[in-house]
Write a protein that holds these residues in place. Sequence first.
Motif, PDB file in Angstrom:
ATOM      1  N   ASP A 228      -0.713  -0.563   9.801  1.00 34.92           N
ATOM      2  CA  ASP A 228      -1.009  -1.758   9.009  1.00 34.92           C
ATOM      3  C   ASP A 228      -0.990  -2.980   9.927  1.00 34.92           C
ATOM      4  O   ASP A 228      -0.059  -3.164  10.715  1.00 34.92           O
ATOM      5  N   LYS A 229      -2.011  -3.814   9.831  1.00 35.39           N
ATOM      6  CA  LYS A 229      -2.146  -4.956  10.735  1.00 35.39           C
ATOM      7  C   LYS A 229      -0.993  -5.934  10.612  1.00 35.39           C
ATOM      8  O   LYS A 229      -0.572  -6.549  11.598  1.00 35.39           O
ATOM      9  N   GLN A 237      -1.879   8.957   5.266  1.00 37.22           N
ATOM     10  CA  GLN A 237      -3.044   9.634   4.698  1.00 37.22           C
ATOM     11  C   GLN A 237      -4.370   8.931   5.018  1.00 37.22           C
ATOM     12  O   GLN A 237      -5.340   9.036   4.275  1.00 37.22           O
ATOM     13  N   ALA A 238      -4.409   8.246   6.133  1.00 37.39           N
ATOM     14  CA  ALA A 238      -5.674   7.636   6.569  1.00 37.39           C
ATOM     15  C   ALA A 238      -6.618   8.747   7.037  1.00 37.39           C
ATOM     16  O   ALA A 238      -6.183   9.729   7.647  1.00 37.39           O
ATOM     17  N   THR A 276      -6.604   1.493  -0.574  1.00 35.23           N
ATOM     18  CA  THR A 276      -6.208   0.063  -0.621  1.00 35.23           C
ATOM     19  C   THR A 276      -6.495  -0.680   0.681  1.00 35.23           C
ATOM     20  O   THR A 276      -6.171  -1.852   0.808  1.00 35.23           O
ATOM     21  N   TYR A 277      -7.125  -0.008   1.655  1.00 40.70           N
ATOM     22  CA  TYR A 277      -7.437  -0.668   2.926  1.00 40.70           C
ATOM     23  C   TYR A 277      -8.958  -0.781   3.114  1.00 40.70           C
ATOM     24  O   TYR A 277      -9.723   0.022   2.587  1.00 40.70           O
ATOM     25  N   GLU A 299      -6.597  -3.589   7.708  1.00 40.82           N
ATOM     26  CA  GLU A 299      -6.278  -4.679   6.784  1.00 40.82           C
ATOM     27  C   GLU A 299      -6.380  -4.175   5.357  1.00 40.82           C
ATOM     28  O   GLU A 299      -7.271  -3.422   5.028  1.00 40.82           O
ATOM     29  N   THR A 300      -5.491  -4.665   4.521  1.00 39.33           N
ATOM     30  CA  THR A 300      -5.549  -4.301   3.108  1.00 39.33           C
ATOM     31  C   THR A 300      -6.744  -4.982   2.458  1.00 39.33           C
ATOM     32  O   THR A 300      -7.250  -6.002   2.959  1.00 39.33           O
ATOM     33  N   GLU A 301      -7.209  -4.434   1.346  1.00 39.45           N
ATOM     34  CA  GLU A 301      -8.385  -4.975   0.688  1.00 39.45           C
ATOM     35  C   GLU A 301      -8.169  -6.393   0.179  1.00 39.45           C
ATOM     36  O   GLU A 301      -9.089  -7.207   0.144  1.00 39.45           O
ATOM     37  N   ASN A 302      -6.935  -6.710  -0.207  1.00 41.51           N
ATOM     38  CA  ASN A 302      -6.661  -8.080  -0.712  1.00 41.51           C
ATOM     39  C   ASN A 302      -6.197  -9.015   0.394  1.00 41.51           C
ATOM     40  O   ASN A 302      -5.862 -10.169   0.136  1.00 41.51           O
TER      41      ASN A 302
END
Length: 304
Positions: A228-229, A237-238, A276-277, A299-302
């Motif tokens: 996660d950035k 699970q990527a 969510t990414y 990066e997360t979507e939000n």
Amino acid sequence: MQKSLESQKEMQRTFRGFISGNQVKLDAVPVVKEITDLQVAKMDRFDVLWELTQTNNSGTTITKHNTKALAANYLNRINLLFYNYCLKSNKLEDLPNLKGSVSFYLNLSDEKFISKLDFTCRFGDNLGDQLAETAVSTEELADLKVLRSGYIDLAPRPREIKSNTKISNQELKDVGAEILNINKIRLDNVMQSLFAGSDPELYQSYLEATNMMKVGRRKTAVSGSITDKVSKLAVLQAHILIPEAGIDHICTSKKGGFRIDKLNPGTYQIQIKAVTYKTISMELVHRYGETNVLEVEMETENGL
């Protein structure tokens, strides 16, 4: 042995690139030009043999199997009618040659199956005008003859293909050995004496181009981590997707690390996805023997 040949094939790809990129310098020295021209010709032959040994010939076997299945069904139907005719006509001497079933015929060797087809075709021909009494039509007998001819044409092919592939494999190994021997015995010495001192950059390029990784020493193809950035924690699970190679690698490490062991040399489009990414797309150029290291931050979507 296959891995060794794959390694040699990759070496020859880089060797061709070296020759092409330094053509003017190499052609200026007659002895070097003579040897490199010989090597290019042998590498061309190697490539042809490689393609021959990699060709999928399963279609021929499938065609033979299908033809035999169709011929066995025709043979079974016609022989049953001929068998009944012989019983009615009291021609009992031919009955043993007319016995059988579809499964029985399918399990016969090529030679015995063709012999059964031969007998039935001859039997039908010998009946002449009496063929009509058996309820076998002239068209059916003609069809059986066509199937017989087709099967005779196909029967030896899988064996011939296997034999040809074996011969091609042996020649492939022989040509590969000749290329390596010429490099080691002739070209290495010539390149060292002519260019090691006068043009060390060219000589070093030659050494790199003709280096062949030993079997068992091939490195991991792609490795790295997915985190996660913001938090720097592992993205669990990527998915690492390489469609051209049929790869969908799931990152399960608690620290985000991953490793992909096998990947053929080439240029690939990669996608890294996780719930969510935001999806990450990138291009990967993978060369034989190298390990591409990817340190990916998602990066997360939000955006949080």
